[in-house]
Design an enzyme around this catalytic site. Sequence first.
Site: not given
Length: 632
Positions: A330, A359
């Site tokens: 993340d 990400e």
Amino acid sequence: MQYSTAAFEKEYTYEGTDLGATWSPEGTVFKVWAPTADWVQILLYPTGDPKNREVLQTLPMEKGKRGVWTARASGDLNGIYYTCHARVERETVEVCDPYAKAVGINGHRAMVIDLASTDPAGWERDRDPNGGKPITQAVICELHLRDLSVDPKSGMTHKGKYLALTEKGTHTPGGESTGLDHFCDLGITHLQLLPVYDYGSVDEAAPDRPQYNWGYDPVNYNVPEGSYATDPCRGEVRIREFKEMVKAIHDRGISVVMDVVYNHVYHRDSFCFNRLVPGYFSRINDRDEYSNGSGCGNDTASERSMVRKYIVDSVKYWADEYHIDGFRFDLAGLLDVKTVRQIMAAVSKEHPNVLFYGEGWHMGTALTRPDVSLCDQGNAPLVPGFAFFNDTIRDGLRGSVFAADAPGYVSGNGELTGAVADCFRGRAFWCPKPAQSINYVSCHDNLTLFDKLTVSSPGAYREQLIARNKLAAAVVMLSQGVPFFQAGEEFLRTKRDARGVVDNSYASPDSVNRIQWGLLDQPEYARVRDYYRGLIALRKSSPDWQMTETSQVERSIFPIEGLGDRVLGFWIRGREEWCVVLNPTNREVTLNLPQGTWELVVNEKNAGTAPLGVFTRTVQAAPISAAVLRKQ
Ligand code: CA
């Protein structure tokens, strides 16, 4: 800030692998890193419930080198709970061990554990079933554990629990496969679970209260979440059930990816590491405020040596102890490149096949040192073994996530044609090679694919929306890179409440988030699922869809010109020869074929590896469809 000085780093960087509680039948050794503490003790408890204050024993700790405190207790402490009790900056704190391997209810107290006793039968032979393959052979499906099973028509017994993924033969009332059977039938290779480490936003002590959260709020990084276990009070149960889940998934040929959230914590001030070493774990800006690039109130200072070590140790632990086959980071763009490289090196040493991706958004954050590179898309060349979510293909196909009504390429936005063409060849402008591109049009964030198509195409017929969905899926599944989708996309998943579509369902009720398995009993939905299954089979059938390097793409994939406005076409000359037409328009498109006989394997209705028809000279691509042909 004293932590950021070279002198502090030099004096207090500990490199041992024994932080936390190390159990043996004869005794347990506790080690805690707390360089600024005046004193530290271990308190032993009979239960993990913080309301029960009965202390079994207090173990004073001795300060050694590098800021590490040590205590030893003799006897078999397996199942005994403990906390770290310390005096730090004129305050007395009692916290869970940051290196806890097991915890009690809601993660307040750590538990000493004999980890081998939690291994399911055959665990020593358990392996990544897809080990040894490059990342571009993966087909990744993202799943929230609770969404999987809570629907009344899921046919599963262990609703909302790890064990739901151990169930076999589950089906809808009409007999369509659900759960793990469904994902096996679909042909995915990797199942990516939304956070399954111990997070804070669901009260484990209230299993009967309606509660839901995605879980991007880490409390104990090295322990499974308790609300997914059948008994969150007993520290060993969640561990055993988690391992049973991993083994059951492996046994069906699917690898397990964990969503890991090292970029921020649930509560910066109550996070155990930050209480033992105040503020060390988190970035603070020059106005003395917590840095907030994550939007969650605090950014992790991964560039500090003992935070970096903590993250590296944690990822390695999940790979070692829980046999995790991949990690989805993340907001990787908030972690520094050096940390990510160390993670990959440490894990790959013993697990060379583990996947790493995340990400890579570029975000503002207050680094504690100026000489730090962040792991964002722009720095992809610095982390060649790490893949990034490709927002170029996502927004290209479905339209921007920042404007719900913005249409994408499949909904008639011609401005995005070039971006889609680049992405089909694994050449998004920021992407060095296909193996670093995670291609997708839906994940847990933002509107589901079908909702986005609906909202951005007012007035479109349902048949058109379904055709656009299938076209988007064909592009994702056949583009160079790594296909990824949110579970349920393959049968038109929607998230709606009384007010309409929900674009951020992180705390929405089950009624919004659950996978609605019963829809598969309707032919319209089952046909879309079959189309996805066919695309996945086609992708897996040939290395021509799985190139890892840009040089392969450049010598194998060529654009076909002259198909008309917005229509894309490609020749692929790899192991086999292929023609691909992507037609988002409302008109039929004619493609002139090169010499030879061509088998159509994808059209507007069906997808797969079996020929749907044989063509020479020309072939037509129906309105809003992909056509794929293979040379005989
Ligand atoms: Ca929890």
